[in-house]
Design a protein around this motif. Structure first.
Motif, PDB file in Angstrom:
ATOM      1  N   THR A   1       0.858  -1.200   0.000  1.00 18.48           N
ATOM      2  CA  THR A   1       0.000   0.000   0.000  1.00 18.48           C
ATOM      3  C   THR A   1       0.893   1.248   0.000  1.00 18.48           C
ATOM      4  N   PHE A   2       0.255   2.424  -0.296  1.00 20.62           N
ATOM      5  CA  PHE A   2       1.010   3.676  -0.295  1.00 20.62           C
ATOM      6  C   PHE A   2       1.604   3.971   1.079  1.00 20.62           C
ATOM      7  N   ASN A   3       0.901   3.507   2.121  1.00 22.19           N
ATOM      8  CA  ASN A   3       1.369   3.774   3.487  1.00 22.19           C
ATOM      9  C   ASN A   3       2.650   2.990   3.820  1.00 22.19           C
ATOM     10  N   GLN A   4       2.937   1.954   3.009  1.00 18.28           N
ATOM     11  CA  GLN A   4       4.116   1.129   3.286  1.00 18.28           C
ATOM     12  C   GLN A   4       5.336   1.579   2.462  1.00 18.28           C
ATOM     13  N   ILE A   5       5.164   2.618   1.677  1.00 14.57           N
ATOM     14  CA  ILE A   5       6.218   3.047   0.750  1.00 14.57           C
ATOM     15  C   ILE A   5       7.203   3.994   1.444  1.00 14.57           C
ATOM     16  N   ASN A   6       8.485   3.813   1.186  1.00 11.40           N
ATOM     17  CA  ASN A   6       9.522   4.754   1.635  1.00 11.40           C
ATOM     18  C   ASN A   6      10.088   5.474   0.417  1.00 11.40           C
ATOM     19  N   HIS A   7      10.613   6.664   0.679  1.00 16.29           N
ATOM     20  CA  HIS A   7      11.149   7.474  -0.404  1.00 16.29           C
ATOM     21  C   HIS A   7      12.205   6.737  -1.220  1.00 16.29           C
ATOM     22  N   SER A   8      13.100   6.129  -0.494  1.00 15.92           N
ATOM     23  CA  SER A   8      14.248   5.558  -1.198  1.00 15.92           C
ATOM     24  C   SER A   8      14.130   4.051  -1.491  1.00 15.92           C
ATOM     25  N   GLY A   9      12.948   3.501  -1.167  1.00 19.15           N
ATOM     26  CA  GLY A   9      12.760   2.081  -1.458  1.00 19.15           C
ATOM     27  C   GLY A   9      12.413   1.862  -2.925  1.00 19.15           C
ATOM     28  N   TRP A  10      12.708   0.728  -3.405  1.00 21.06           N
ATOM     29  CA  TRP A  10      12.376   0.377  -4.791  1.00 21.06           C
ATOM     30  C   TRP A  10      11.247  -0.644  -4.766  1.00 21.06           C
ATOM     31  N   TYR A  11      10.236  -0.421  -5.605  1.00 21.37           N
ATOM     32  CA  TYR A  11       9.022  -1.240  -5.575  1.00 21.37           C
ATOM     33  C   TYR A  11       8.687  -1.665  -7.005  1.00 21.37           C
TER      34      TYR A  11
ATOM     35  N   GLU B   1      16.983   9.015   3.900  1.00 24.32           N
ATOM     36  CA  GLU B   1      15.568   9.275   4.172  1.00 24.32           C
ATOM     37  C   GLU B   1      15.400  10.151   5.397  1.00 24.32           C
ATOM     38  N   ASP B   2      16.168   9.830   6.443  1.00 25.24           N
ATOM     39  CA  ASP B   2      16.094  10.637   7.671  1.00 25.24           C
ATOM     40  C   ASP B   2      16.498  12.082   7.396  1.00 25.24           C
ATOM     41  N   LEU B   3      17.596  12.196   6.645  1.00 23.00           N
ATOM     42  CA  LEU B   3      18.081  13.537   6.311  1.00 23.00           C
ATOM     43  C   LEU B   3      17.055  14.306   5.465  1.00 23.00           C
ATOM     44  N   SER B   4      16.477  13.550   4.530  1.00 21.63           N
ATOM     45  CA  SER B   4      15.459  14.138   3.660  1.00 21.63           C
ATOM     46  C   SER B   4      14.270  14.633   4.477  1.00 21.63           C
ATOM     47  N   GLU B   5      13.824  13.826   5.401  1.00 17.51           N
ATOM     48  CA  GLU B   5      12.703  14.221   6.269  1.00 17.51           C
ATOM     49  C   GLU B   5      13.075  15.426   7.122  1.00 17.51           C
ATOM     50  N   TYR B   6      14.327  15.362   7.626  1.00 13.55           N
ATOM     51  CA  TYR B   6      14.799  16.480   8.462  1.00 13.55           C
ATOM     52  C   TYR B   6      14.761  17.800   7.670  1.00 13.55           C
ATOM     53  N   ILE B   7      15.274  17.714   6.423  1.00 18.11           N
ATOM     54  CA  ILE B   7      15.295  18.930   5.582  1.00 18.11           C
ATOM     55  C   ILE B   7      13.869  19.412   5.308  1.00 18.11           C
ATOM     56  N   GLN B   8      13.005  18.447   4.977  1.00 18.98           N
ATOM     57  CA  GLN B   8      11.610  18.793   4.695  1.00 18.98           C
ATOM     58  C   GLN B   8      10.933  19.434   5.903  1.00 18.98           C
ATOM     59  N   ASP B   9      11.161  18.822   7.073  1.00 18.28           N
ATOM     60  CA  ASP B   9      10.553  19.359   8.302  1.00 18.28           C
ATOM     61  C   ASP B   9      11.065  20.764   8.582  1.00 18.28           C
ATOM     62  N   LEU B  10      12.385  20.921   8.457  1.00 25.37           N
ATOM     63  CA  LEU B  10      12.987  22.227   8.723  1.00 25.37           C
ATOM     64  C   LEU B  10      12.468  23.269   7.720  1.00 25.37           C
ATOM     65  N   TRP B  11      12.434  22.857   6.466  1.00 24.55           N
ATOM     66  CA  TRP B  11      11.967  23.717   5.360  1.00 24.55           C
ATOM     67  C   TRP B  11      10.563  24.261   5.645  1.00 24.55           C
ATOM     68  N   HIS B  12       9.708  23.356   6.044  1.00 27.28           N
ATOM     69  CA  HIS B  12       8.310  23.767   6.274  1.00 27.28           C
ATOM     70  C   HIS B  12       8.093  24.402   7.639  1.00 27.28           C
ATOM     71  N   PHE B  13       9.043  24.116   8.564  1.00 31.98           N
ATOM     72  CA  PHE B  13       8.913  24.718   9.896  1.00 31.98           C
ATOM     73  C   PHE B  13       9.255  26.217   9.861  1.00 31.98           C
ATOM     74  N   LEU B  14      10.213  26.578   9.007  1.00 29.00           N
ATOM     75  CA  LEU B  14      10.716  27.958   9.015  1.00 29.00           C
ATOM     76  C   LEU B  14       9.590  28.979   8.882  1.00 29.00           C
ATOM     77  N   PRO B  15       9.548  29.936   9.793  1.00 29.94           N
ATOM     78  CA  PRO B  15       8.474  30.940   9.715  1.00 29.94           C
ATOM     79  C   PRO B  15       8.705  31.944   8.580  1.00 29.94           C
ATOM     80  N   LEU B  16       9.899  31.930   8.004  1.00 28.08           N
ATOM     81  CA  LEU B  16      10.236  32.854   6.930  1.00 28.08           C
ATOM     82  C   LEU B  16       9.815  32.253   5.590  1.00 28.08           C
ATOM     83  N   PRO B  17       9.021  32.959   4.789  1.00 24.81           N
ATOM     84  CA  PRO B  17       8.640  32.423   3.479  1.00 24.81           C
ATOM     85  C   PRO B  17       9.888  32.280   2.608  1.00 24.81           C
ATOM     86  N   ILE B  18      10.108  31.068   2.128  1.00 18.65           N
ATOM     87  CA  ILE B  18      11.281  30.836   1.284  1.00 18.65           C
ATOM     88  C   ILE B  18      10.870  30.044   0.059  1.00 18.65           C
TER      89      ILE B  18
END
Lengths: 207, 518
Positions: free
Chosen positions: A61-71, B14-31
């Protein structure tokens, strides 16, 4: 809990069987881009509905997908099949989903450095494809700056008609990053229709 | 690479990507990030909050979708020029079609080779700052305008003040010139002039006054009236002053033997403000001398004429009465005419003598308590025949009650009443009406003689009490009068401190009034 609502016609069953038999994988980030579109378009209930169907058909399902996983790419194509079936999406909606994909794509942002010129952008078509799929090959066939068009060829991957619409949307929006106006992308040759050995997409624009 | 390591790296990515995304959207400054062509590739939540455009709506749109074409061009070119842009003021177009004042900050992104692969940009909402700045500028403008206005006002006031000063200077010069002119007039004035200021100090003496009064200016100037009152000459003038300082007085004074002055005392006022007293001194010594000589001549001549005329009168009377023998009717007629002419001559001489005495100031001799009604009665009886002859309807109206005695010179009052009644009879046509009315109160007796005669022409009424005046209408009808009757009557009444006046309408009659104090 989701209810089993899926009933398929023989033709649909035949198409499902073809899709399930397709080899190759696609990266999770592309699937998650689609997930965002479904959520925006059909809401959480729609997403649950399609997840349930995917699950029933043996896909993640979409909920089981990760960004960097290959499906499996077959599941990606089945999700398009199900979207049309469940939500009655037409070709335009499929194209719209394709347009949405690069906008929310993290990978696409990392490719910003190629959005300098048509030559560079279209020259990286193969690279782009490979970032998303491990099957088939996307190649630039012709770039005519004078007449403002470009031809891209997708080889060794039959895909599906819905997938072709999706790609039309993707190519249109990626081309728009060059700041061209009135960009249109149309598949002018489809492998599935027996029109040749590859899919050919023609992108036109006006500056 | 072993699959385990790939999985670890993938997980970290993935963790880094999420971190960047979270930080990006958290910033109160429109960027947002842009492609090298200025296409929006990414925006954050703050951008959506400010501009209203969602991520899918904004991505793929060119920068001039959010700013004006000119601003978008400048943002990119300026950023490319210096690789960064600081606080570029622009108007952000929102989804609701507002234009928000923002400051744009941008920086280029380059790859390892140094090639530009895009931009990062941030925008700061400066509406409040802008509003504050605009308000401040507005206030500064207002204040500047106010100050300019005030400055202009001040300049105008300054100019007006300069004009006023110039006007004042000119007025001062004019006043100075006027003062010099006035001083020249005063200095060269033919009459003597003294001026006592409102503090009763003598502040002005002209050269003529020094000559007339035979005094030195420096001895009297700036001295108070009280001091000068004891001076033998100026003291006489000061004694004429009216305490109330309100009326113009004119009096004659003899300051020395043979030196007569006419002094006019004039209070000088501006509106209600009393400024002082001006004294104009006119030397009338010569006029007085001439007058005296003339009077003496008339008196002498009259006396010299009256004696022979009296002799002629009695001789004629004797001839007419036949005392000197019988005369014919024709002779009698001639003699009667001569007698009447002689009588007129005597009357004229008497009048002239009276006038001479009046002018000498010797006319009124002795005032004794007298009943005026008796004098009137005597005069009326002497004219009864004359009135009867003209058929005059005469009335004598006496007041009720006892008529008080008045201090009178009976002989002179007789002359005054005689002149008035004689005139009334002469100038009233036959069968006309004459009324004499007497009245009194606690302070005075009033006499009225009213006739239905020819009246006095309006344009000649002001001369009625002048010597030798005779109305034009009188001259035509009557030649007997001397023109001295009313002059003598006036002088007699005024010598008794009385008042005399008249009312007259030509063709309707005349009324003479006089009052005498009790």
């Amino acid at each position: 809990m989701t209810e089993n609502i899926l009933t398929f016609s023989p033709k649909e069953k035949q198409e499902l069987a073809r899709l399930q038999s397709l080899p190759g994988k696609t990266i999770g980030t592309g699937l998650l881009e689609d997930k965002k579109f479904i959520l925006t378009k059909e809401g959480r209930a729609g997403l649950e509905k399609i997840n349930s169907a995917l699950s029933e058909l043996g896909c993640e399902t979409f909920n089981q997908i990760n960004h960097s996983g290959w499906y499996p790419v077959s599941c990606n194509l089945i999700s398009y099949f199900l979207a049309r079936k469940l939500f009655n999406w037409n070709d335009e909606t499929m194209k719209e989903m394709g347009k949405n994909s690069p906008k929310v794509s993290l990978l696409m942002r990392s490719m910003a450095k190629y959005f300098i010129s048509a030559e560079k952008l279209f020259g990286t078509a193969s690279l782009y494809w490979k970032k998303f799929y491990d099957v088939g090959a996307l190649e630039p066939v012709e770039l005519n700056m004078k007449q403002k068009y470009c031809l891209l060829s997708l080889k060794n991957f039959p895909g599906s008609e819905l997938f072709c619409r999706h790609l039309e949307g993707v190519f249109e929006i990626v081309s728009s990053f060059l700041n061209y106006k009135k960009i249109r992308c149309e598949e002018i040759q489809c492998l599935l229709k027996g029109q040749g050995e590859s899919h050919i997409f023609k992108i036109t624009w006006k500056e | 690479m072993p699959e385990q390591e790939i999985n670890i790296i993938t997980k970290e990515f993935e963790d880094l990507s999420e971190y960047i995304q979270d930080l990006w959207h958290f910033l109160p400054l429109p960027i947002f990030s842009m492609s090298p062509q200025g296409i929006i590739l990414d925006t954050n939540n703050a951008f959506e909050t400010l501009a209203g455009w969602t991520l899918p709506e904004a991505i793929g749109e060119p920068l001039d979708y959010f700013f004006s074409a000119e601003e978008a061009k400048e943002i990119i070119s300026k950023t490319l020029q210096k690789k960064s842009l600081r606080s570029y003021e622009a108007k952000l177009k929102t989804k609701t079609k507002e234009h928000i004042a923002v400051a744009v900050y941008a920086q280029t992104r380059t790859d390892k080779k140094g090639d530009i692969i895009g931009f990062f940009a941030a925008i700061i909402d400066i509406r409040e700052n802008k509003k504050f700045q605009e308000e401040l500028e507005k206030r500064v403008k207002e204040k500047t305008r106010e100050i300019r206005g005030k400055t202009q006002e001040l300049e105008a006031s300054g100019k007006a003040l300069m004009n006023i000063l110039e006007d004042v200077e000119e007025a001062k010069r004019n006043a100075e010139a006027e003062k010099n002119k006035t001083l020249a007039i005063i200095t060269n004035f033919a009459d003597g002039l003294l001026f006592f200021d409102k503090n009763s100090e003598l502040s002005l003496v002209n050269p003529q006054a020094e000559i007339i009064l035979n005094i030195k200016k420096e001895n009297i100037i700036k001295r108070a009236i009280a001091e000068l009152a004891s001076s033998p000459i100026i003291g006489q003038i000061i004694s004429l002053f009216d305490d109330k300082k309100q009326i113009i007085l004119r009096n004659e004074i003899e300051i020395r033997e043979g030196q007569n002055l006419e002094a006019s005392i004039i209070p000088v006022m501006i509106a209600e403000e009393f400024l002082g007293t001006m004294v104009i001194i006119h030397d009338v010594s010569r006029e007085k001398l001439i007058e005296k000589m003339k009077t003496e001549f008339v008196s002498l001549a009259a006396h010299q004429l009256r004696t022979p005329l009296s002799a002629i009168k009695w001789t004629l009377r004797m001839l007419l009465d036949g005392d000197l023998g019988k005369i014919t009717e024709e002779q009698k007629s001639f003699l009667q005419k001569t007698y009447a002419s002689n009588e007129r001559m005597i009357r004229l001489i008497n009048d002239l003598l009276n006038v001479a005495r009046i002018e000498e100031g010797k006319f009124i001799h002795k005032l004794t308590p007298t009943l005026i009604s008796e004098i009137i009665k005597t005069v009326i009886s002497s004219f009864q025949d004359k009135m009867d002859l003209k058929g005059i309807d005469f009335k004598y109206v006496l007041p009720k009650g006892k008529i008080p005695l008045a201090n009178l010179d009976a002989e002179k009052l007789n002359i005054a009443i005689t002149n008035l009644l004689d005139n009334a009879i002469d100038y009233t046509p036959d069968n006309g009406k004459i009324t004499i009315e007497l009245s009194f109160d606690k302070r005075k007796i009033q006499f009225i003689i009213k006739d239905s005669g020819i009246g006095i022409p309006k344009d000649q009424q002001h001369r009625i009490f002048s010597k030798f005046f005779r109305g034009e209408n009188v001259v035509k009808m009557e030649t007997d009068g001397t023109g001295l009757g009313t002059f003598i009557a006036k002088n007699i009444i005024e010598a008794h401190n009385g008042k005399i006046w008249f009312e007259s309408e030509e063709g309707k009659g005349t009324s003479f009034y006089f009052t005498l104090p009790l």
